[in-house]
Scaffold this motif. Structure first.
Motif, mmCIF file in Angstrom:
data_model
loop_
_atom_site.group_PDB
_atom_site.id
_atom_site.type_symbol
_atom_site.label_atom_id
_atom_site.label_comp_id
_atom_site.label_asym_id
_atom_site.label_seq_id
_atom_site.Cartn_x
_atom_site.Cartn_y
_atom_site.Cartn_z
ATOM 1 N N LYS A 1 0.839 -1.205 0.000
ATOM 2 C CA LYS A 1 0.000 0.000 0.000
ATOM 3 C C LYS A 1 0.871 1.251 0.000
ATOM 4 O O LYS A 1 0.604 2.214 -0.734
ATOM 5 N N VAL A 2 1.922 1.225 0.808
ATOM 6 C CA VAL A 2 2.843 2.369 0.845
ATOM 7 C C VAL A 2 3.555 2.523 -0.500
ATOM 8 O O VAL A 2 3.663 3.629 -1.041
ATOM 9 N N MET A 3 4.044 1.404 -1.039
ATOM 10 C CA MET A 3 4.762 1.450 -2.313
ATOM 11 C C MET A 3 3.857 1.949 -3.437
ATOM 12 O O MET A 3 4.273 2.769 -4.272
ATOM 13 N N THR A 4 2.626 1.473 -3.471
ATOM 14 C CA THR A 4 1.682 1.906 -4.509
ATOM 15 C C THR A 4 1.459 3.404 -4.442
ATOM 16 O O THR A 4 1.471 4.104 -5.470
ATOM 17 N N ASP A 5 1.301 3.921 -3.238
ATOM 18 C CA ASP A 5 1.097 5.367 -3.077
ATOM 19 C C ASP A 5 2.332 6.151 -3.499
ATOM 20 O O ASP A 5 2.222 7.233 -4.105
ATOM 21 N N ARG A 6 3.509 5.613 -3.202
ATOM 22 C CA ARG A 6 4.750 6.295 -3.594
ATOM 23 C C ARG A 6 4.901 6.338 -5.115
ATOM 24 O O ARG A 6 5.315 7.348 -5.689
ATOM 25 N N VAL A 7 4.578 5.239 -5.775
ATOM 26 C CA VAL A 7 4.670 5.197 -7.235
ATOM 27 C C VAL A 7 3.633 6.128 -7.857
ATOM 28 O O VAL A 7 3.918 6.841 -8.828
ATOM 29 N N MET A 8 2.437 6.172 -7.282
ATOM 30 C CA MET A 8 1.412 7.088 -7.792
ATOM 31 C C MET A 8 1.863 8.539 -7.665
ATOM 32 O O MET A 8 1.568 9.368 -8.540
ATOM 33 N N GLN A 9 2.563 8.874 -6.596
ATOM 34 C CA GLN A 9 3.065 10.230 -6.421
ATOM 35 C C GLN A 9 4.050 10.589 -7.524
ATOM 36 O O GLN A 9 4.051 11.708 -8.051
ATOM 37 N N ILE A 10 4.894 9.617 -7.899
ATOM 38 C CA ILE A 10 5.846 9.840 -8.994
ATOM 39 C C ILE A 10 5.093 10.072 -10.302
ATOM 40 O O ILE A 10 5.436 10.979 -11.082
ATOM 41 N N LEU A 11 4.070 9.268 -10.556
ATOM 42 C CA LEU A 11 3.278 9.446 -11.777
ATOM 43 C C LEU A 11 2.613 10.818 -11.801
ATOM 44 O O LEU A 11 2.545 11.474 -12.850
ATOM 45 N N LYS A 12 2.142 11.253 -10.647
ATOM 46 C CA LYS A 12 1.497 12.567 -10.568
ATOM 47 C C LYS A 12 2.495 13.680 -10.839
ATOM 48 O O LYS A 12 2.203 14.621 -11.597
ATOM 49 N N GLU A 13 3.673 13.573 -10.248
ATOM 50 C CA GLU A 13 4.707 14.586 -10.463
ATOM 51 C C GLU A 13 5.149 14.636 -11.915
ATOM 52 O O GLU A 13 5.541 15.705 -12.413
ATOM 53 N N ASP A 14 5.061 13.516 -12.607
ATOM 54 C CA ASP A 14 5.459 13.460 -14.017
ATOM 55 C C ASP A 14 4.309 13.820 -14.956
ATOM 56 O O ASP A 14 4.441 13.752 -16.180
ATOM 57 N N GLY A 15 3.152 14.182 -14.401
ATOM 58 C CA GLY A 15 2.026 14.609 -15.214
ATOM 59 C C GLY A 15 1.282 13.479 -15.904
ATOM 60 O O GLY A 15 0.553 13.718 -16.859
ATOM 61 N N VAL A 16 1.446 12.254 -15.411
ATOM 62 C CA VAL A 16 0.740 11.122 -16.009
ATOM 63 C C VAL A 16 -0.762 11.229 -15.751
ATOM 64 O O VAL A 16 -1.579 10.868 -16.571
ATOM 65 N N TYR A 17 -1.127 11.766 -14.580
ATOM 66 C CA TYR A 17 -2.548 11.996 -14.274
ATOM 67 C C TYR A 17 -2.696 13.279 -13.480
ATOM 68 O O TYR A 17 -1.738 13.834 -12.990
#
Length: 297
Positions: free
Chosen positions: A281-297
């Motif tokens: 759960k922690v890892m998933t949230d961390r990866v989602m944060q990276i995607l957000k910072e990269d403008g994926v969503y």
């Protein structure tokens, strides 16, 4: 003599007839299997993959990223295609198959996919040998002597009989949770590995890893190469070579191997190299944060 020849021909005919019928029966149950690894394999090679985010790897990633959690947050459909004990020779023909019909927006690929030297897991591809040109091409290159054996359905499905009839796993879009209460490791359980002992990268696995990433990025897919956190000391030579390979492919490395948030919290691990459900759960949230910072969503 004539009678003997007739008996031999009858035996051979019955053998191939039985093998053909067994193949039809096993093939039916193989496609319908609920076993999580077969479910992922069948979906990946189905030609019907339409997800926005795809996750490729082995057990270190099948237990680390939660598709529904990603979809709920981002609105992007996600599937975890990671398959236990599989490596890049399994992932590459699956990617080729998917890209024929669909181009995902994001792929997360485990860096461990270029480590596995053994070809044992290639047997997972055998059921698709006659129907998937990408699988056939790869198997013929890696294991050219298997051609004659693969004419026998008994050989194709031999190593999968137990899994074919396993209906115990539910479908979480490929994610397999490891529950924290089942195993709790000792915080001091930190193994120091010697130089050259950890994670060898061969020329062949490097080549297929590179081709995987380049084929995806050429289609406009944003590829992240995920380096897992492990309660072990990563070999410096491996890290340098792995980083050098990835940097030439156009992918982005997301490296958690030195992330002290994970490494200082053994309660997030199931064992030395796999996160438990809390860690996922922690890892998933961390990866989602990276995607957000990269403008994926």
């Amino acid at each position: 003599m004539k009678s003997f020849i007739i008996k031999v021909l009858v035996f051979v005919g019955l053998f191939y007839a039985a093998d053909f019928i067994a193949g039809m029966v096993l093939g039916h149950f193989y496609i319908k299997s609920k076993n999580i690894n077969l479910l992922n394999t069948n979906y990946g090679f189905s030609g019907n993959v339409k997800d926005d985010i795809l996750i490729f790897g082995a057990s270190e990633l099948s237990h680390a990223l939660i598709p529904h959690r990603i979809t709920d947050k981002t609105g992007m459909s996600t599937y975890n295609l990671a398959c236990d004990a599989c490596s890049i020779y399994y992932q590459y023909p699956m990617l080729e198959t998917i890209l024929e019909a669909h181009v995902p927006k994001v792929i997360v690929l485990s860096s461990n996919q270029m480590n596995e030297e053994s070809l044992g897991y290639v047997t997972k591809l055998y059921p698709f040998y006659d129907t998937n040109k990408h699988v056939k091409d790869l198997v013929d290159v890696l294991l050219p002597k298997e051609y004659f054996k693969l004419a026998l359905n008994g050989y194709v499905y031999n190593s999968k009989l137990i899994r074919v009839f396993d209906r115990s796993n539910d479908n979480r879009n490929g994610y397999v949770p490891l529950h924290p209460e089942e195993i709790r490791i000792d915080p001091s359980d930190f193994e120091v590995l010697g130089v050259g002992k950890n994670n060898p990268i061969t020329a062949d696995t490097e080549n297929y890893f590179r081709k995987f990433v380049q084929k995806a990025t050429a289609k406009g897919v944003k590829v992240y190469v995920w380096v897992p956190p492990i309660l072990q000391k990563m070999n410096g030579d491996y890290r340098a070579k792995m980083t050098a390979v990835v940097e030439t492919t156009g992918a982005k490395i997301i490296d958690f191997s030195k992330d002290q948030y994970f490494l200082s919290r053994s309660a997030l691990f199931f064992d030395q190299s796999h996160l438990n459900d809390d860690g996922a759960k922690v890892m998933t949230d961390r990866v989602m944060q990276i995607l957000k910072e990269d403008g994926v969503y």
